[in-house]
Design a protein around this motif. Structure first.
Motif, mmCIF file in Angstrom:
data_model
loop_
_atom_site.group_PDB
_atom_site.id
_atom_site.type_symbol
_atom_site.label_atom_id
_atom_site.label_comp_id
_atom_site.label_asym_id
_atom_site.label_seq_id
_atom_site.Cartn_x
_atom_site.Cartn_y
_atom_site.Cartn_z
ATOM 1 N N ILE A 124 0.843 -1.193 0.000
ATOM 2 C CA ILE A 124 0.000 0.000 0.000
ATOM 3 C C ILE A 124 0.879 1.245 0.000
ATOM 4 N N THR A 125 0.514 2.235 -0.835
ATOM 5 C CA THR A 125 1.283 3.481 -0.916
ATOM 6 C C THR A 125 0.367 4.679 -0.691
ATOM 7 N N SER A 126 0.946 5.857 -0.710
ATOM 8 C CA SER A 126 0.193 7.086 -0.482
ATOM 9 C C SER A 126 -0.827 7.347 -1.581
ATOM 10 N N GLN A 127 -0.605 6.809 -2.773
ATOM 11 C CA GLN A 127 -1.560 6.983 -3.866
ATOM 12 C C GLN A 127 -2.926 6.415 -3.485
ATOM 13 N N LEU A 142 4.459 3.245 3.171
ATOM 14 C CA LEU A 142 4.043 4.557 3.659
ATOM 15 C C LEU A 142 5.093 5.144 4.585
ATOM 16 N N THR A 143 5.087 6.470 4.691
ATOM 17 C CA THR A 143 6.016 7.161 5.585
ATOM 18 C C THR A 143 5.229 8.017 6.572
ATOM 19 N N VAL A 144 5.923 8.494 7.596
ATOM 20 C CA VAL A 144 5.290 9.377 8.567
ATOM 21 C C VAL A 144 4.807 10.654 7.887
ATOM 22 N N ALA A 145 5.559 11.136 6.916
ATOM 23 C CA ALA A 145 5.165 12.350 6.190
ATOM 24 C C ALA A 145 3.843 12.150 5.452
ATOM 25 N N ASP A 146 3.622 10.954 4.902
ATOM 26 C CA ASP A 146 2.360 10.656 4.213
ATOM 27 C C ASP A 146 1.182 10.771 5.171
ATOM 28 N N ILE A 147 1.357 10.270 6.371
ATOM 29 C CA ILE A 147 0.267 10.279 7.350
ATOM 30 C C ILE A 147 0.016 11.690 7.868
ATOM 31 N N GLU A 148 1.069 12.443 8.082
ATOM 32 C CA GLU A 148 0.902 13.825 8.534
ATOM 33 C C GLU A 148 0.164 14.649 7.488
ATOM 34 N N GLN A 149 0.485 14.423 6.220
ATOM 35 C CA GLN A 149 -0.205 15.121 5.143
ATOM 36 C C GLN A 149 -1.675 14.710 5.077
ATOM 37 N N LEU A 150 -1.927 13.432 5.273
ATOM 38 C CA LEU A 150 -3.296 12.916 5.266
ATOM 39 C C LEU A 150 -4.121 13.560 6.378
ATOM 40 N N GLN A 151 -3.549 13.639 7.565
ATOM 41 C CA GLN A 151 -4.256 14.222 8.705
ATOM 42 C C GLN A 151 -4.504 15.711 8.497
ATOM 43 N N ASN A 209 -9.016 9.243 14.072
ATOM 44 C CA ASN A 209 -8.212 8.190 14.709
ATOM 45 C C ASN A 209 -7.340 7.512 13.662
ATOM 46 N N VAL A 210 -6.050 7.810 13.689
ATOM 47 C CA VAL A 210 -5.102 7.199 12.756
ATOM 48 C C VAL A 210 -4.032 6.469 13.544
ATOM 49 N N GLN A 211 -3.904 5.163 13.309
ATOM 50 C CA GLN A 211 -2.839 4.367 13.911
ATOM 51 C C GLN A 211 -1.754 4.163 12.860
ATOM 52 N N ALA A 212 -0.551 4.635 13.164
ATOM 53 C CA ALA A 212 0.522 4.585 12.170
ATOM 54 C C ALA A 212 1.845 4.276 12.852
ATOM 55 N N ARG A 213 2.001 3.036 13.285
ATOM 56 C CA ARG A 213 3.219 2.631 13.989
ATOM 57 C C ARG A 213 4.196 1.969 13.032
ATOM 58 N N CYS A 214 5.473 2.286 13.214
ATOM 59 C CA CYS A 214 6.561 1.601 12.486
ATOM 60 C C CYS A 214 6.350 1.662 10.977
ATOM 61 N N LEU A 215 6.165 2.860 10.460
ATOM 62 C CA LEU A 215 5.971 3.012 9.019
ATOM 63 C C LEU A 215 7.288 2.951 8.270
ATOM 64 N N GLY A 216 7.239 2.403 7.062
ATOM 65 C CA GLY A 216 8.408 2.365 6.200
ATOM 66 C C GLY A 216 9.586 1.648 6.800
#
Length: 643
Positions: free
Chosen positions: A585-588, A611-620, A628-635
């Protein structure tokens, strides 16, 4: 010339909407202005809870909900920051006059904000302040007579009060609050630090301690509130047999619900007292009361003839033989014996099959009862037939395709089916067939000694029950053989399913998933750790299950962006999605998902290598409604991140 179709009366539209789920009502309200107006009817809002975070994005929604006269609101993670106060002020202005149920669970709200909010709500029926310890830390809540008088006026009709998990609750603050609730029917003090073996007042009737919450004070409250109090929750406290006896024999007290989860100090004597003094109980929850034995079940059967729901989960001294007697309870509808390792279900099913059985079981939980096997499930399905609505067989590791075939053939009325961690289930079973190598001879008495788990005889902790591998009396080998020749039914025959869990059924593949998971009313689906499924399965599921609100696909490593993007357009009602550990799964995909799934509130993408932390920050940042976003140990980075 086209004729204008006359509109239906609002009352008729409301009646139609009353049969729809919350998500379906959202869709129906978009038909036209008449349907939108009907969707605002107060009668349709009773079971709807609106959740708000401390965010400026909530302000517009709060203003809009003012038109709906929404009766139930939950505020999550509120604290003393300015935006929290702004949101509270908006709720006071737009929602408070019509609020009936308010939850502040886990919030760090100030005493002044709490008093202002509650005193603006004059129709409250339920208040939940679980874990709001900051309200009670100083001990001065409602110490002013003016504030207390205003609170008493606002809470005069309060019926439900949840004070669970309040470590700083004292006799003084408890009394100040409960004195404002003269019509209280339901009280929860679960996980509160209550002193049972020590009376700080030495028999005096002045209960004003600022340091502790004493049982003598609670008993004094129950005596005064006995005429109205109907439900009590003292779970996860150190309540003793003597304390239970003191409560249940209070003059005029007629409890309907009693919850004592994980009260490890109570024994059969306490349950006997409960049954003798409170025969009108309809709900009894004794989950995790590890000292209870079979005598408790016999007391329940002999005295609680109005009982509708019983939980004996994790009461591990309970054996199958005493459960047989529960079948005689005429009103019993829900039974939970999960994690009772000595239960195999045979005697219970025999009791249900007997002429004396009066039970009307519609919900049955055998989760983690590792001795339950195909014979039990086959018998249970035959006996309960169309009555059963919810069945949980999670981690019943010895059931196979034979059980699945029995379920789909006999239990056509099921709305909830949980088969997680039943790893012997295959594509054959979901399609209503039994593989030729499924040998039913294993049920005969001539088999070798049973294989025991580490929980039983080979560790020396428990003696293996003698009936572990005996042939049951309800179903015989010939019955199972005959079932193979009956009219076939597959999983898709359970047309009423709203929840299905096949977590960790690792032998399932696209073959059965594509063909069988086709349910118009399905709301919740878990296929986590079904590693063989691909994008083809995912697209098929979303195409045929358009009502999905919660979907879990954790550890389905073959899923890719292509499949998720192709399926996203069908997930209009999705609110919770778990795709953790899906490395392709990717940011696309996230961009497409958020554009299509407007109602999405919770997303778990932990350990997604693409995915990266930057992808999730942009999403939020772009989608503040995703609360509620769980994003542990990305990339591959060992960086825990929870937004």
């Amino acid at each position: 010339m086209e004729t204008e179709v006359p509109s239906l009366p609002v009352e008729v539209i409301c009646y139609i909407l009353s049969f729809l789920s919350t998500s379906d009502r959202k869709e129906a309200s978009l038909v036209n202005t008449a349907w939108y107006a009907a969707s605002l009817d107060r009668s349709l809002q009773k079971n709807v809870i609106y959740n708000f975070q401390a965010s400026s994005a909530c302000l517009e929604s709060i203003r809009d909900l003012g038109w709906r006269q929404s009766p139930s609101v939950a505020l999550r993670n509120f604290d003393g920051v300015p935006i929290s106060n702004t949101v509270i002020q908006s709720i006071m202005l737009h929602l408070a006059p019509n609020l009936e149920n308010l939850s502040l669970r886990g919030s760090y709200i100030s005493e002044s904000s709490f008093v202002s909010l509650i005193t603006s709500c004059h129709n409250l029926r339920g208040l939940d302040i679980t874990g709001c310890n900051c309200l009670f830390m100083s001990g001065i809540l409602l110490y002013k007579d003016k504030s207390k008088a205003m609170m008493a006026e606002a809470l005069v009709n309060l019926q439900e009060l949840n004070l669970s998990n309040l470590s700083h609750l004292s006799d003084l603050t408890f009394n100040r609050l409960t004195e404002c609730t003269p019509n209280l029917r339901k009280l929860s003090l679960a996980s509160c630090h209550i002193t049972f073996g020590f009376d700080p007042y030495r028999g005096m009737s002045v209960f004003n301690s600022t340091a502790l919450l004493s049982f003598s004070n609670i008993l004094h409250f129950i005596n005064g509130q006995a005429a109205t109090l109907k439900a009590l929750n003292l779970s996860r406290t150190t309540i003793t047999n003597e304390a239970v006896w003191s409560i249940v024999q209070v003059a005029g007290l007629c409890l309907e619900e009693l919850t004592l989860q994980h009260c490890r100090d109570i024994t059969d004597e306490a349950v006997s007292a409960i049954c003798a003094c409170q025969p009108g109980l309809t709900t009894l929850d004794l989950a995790g009361c590890s000292e209870l034995m079979g005598k408790s079940v016999l007391a329940i059967v002999s005295s609680l003839q109005c009982l509708e729901s019983l939980s004996l989960s994790r009461v591990r001294n309970i054996t199958d033989s005493v459960l047989k007697e529960l079948a005689t309870l005429p009103t019993l509808q829900a039974l939970d014996v999960s994690e009772c390792y000595q239960v195999n279900g045979y005697d219970l099913i025999m009791g249900l099959a007997s002429p004396k059985a009066g039970s009307k079981l519609s919900r049955l939980n055998f989760s983690c009862c590792t001795m339950v096997n195909d014979s039990c499930v086959f018998s249970m399905a035959s006996v309960l037939g169309g009555r059963l609505r919810e069945l949980d067989l999670t981690s019943c590791v010895y059931i196979t395709d034979i059980s699945v075939c029995a379920i789909v053939y006999h239990l056509r009325g099921l709305t909830v089916l949980r088969l997680g961690w039943c790893k012997e289930i295959t594509d054959w079973g979901l399609q209503g067939m039994i593989a030729s190598n499924n040998d039913s001879e294993s049920y005969s008495k001539g088999d070798c000694e049973p294989e025991l788990s580490r929980s039983f005889g080979n560790m020396g902790f428990f003696a293996p029950p003698k009936y572990l591998n005996e042939q049951p009396e309800v179903v015989t080998e010939s019955d199972i053989e005959a079932s193979k020749e009956q009219e076939r039914a597959s999983l898709s025959s359970l047309t009423r399913l709203k929840e299905l869990s096949l977590t960790a059924c690792t032998k399932l593949t696209d073959t059965s998933i594509i063909k069988e998971i086709r349910f118009e009313e399905l709301r919740t689906l878990s296929l986590s750790m079904v590693r063989e499924i691909t994008d083809e399965s995912f697209i098929s599921i979303t195409t045929h299950c358009r009502s999905l609100e919660r979907l879990s696909l954790s550890h389905c490593s073959r899923l890719t962006d292509q499949g998720l993007i192709g399926a996203a357009s069908h997930l209009k009602k999705l609110t919770h999605l778990d795709i953790s550990c899906c490395d392709k799964i990717t940011s696309q995909m996230l961009k497409v998902l958020m554009n299509e799934c407007k109602w999405l509130k919770s997303l778990d993408v932990s350990m997604c290598g693409g995915l990266t932390v930057a992808d999730i920050e942009q999403l939020q940042l772009l989608h503040p409604t995703l609360t509620n976003v769980q994003a542990r140990c990305l990339g591959g980075d060992d960086l825990p991140l929870t937004l």
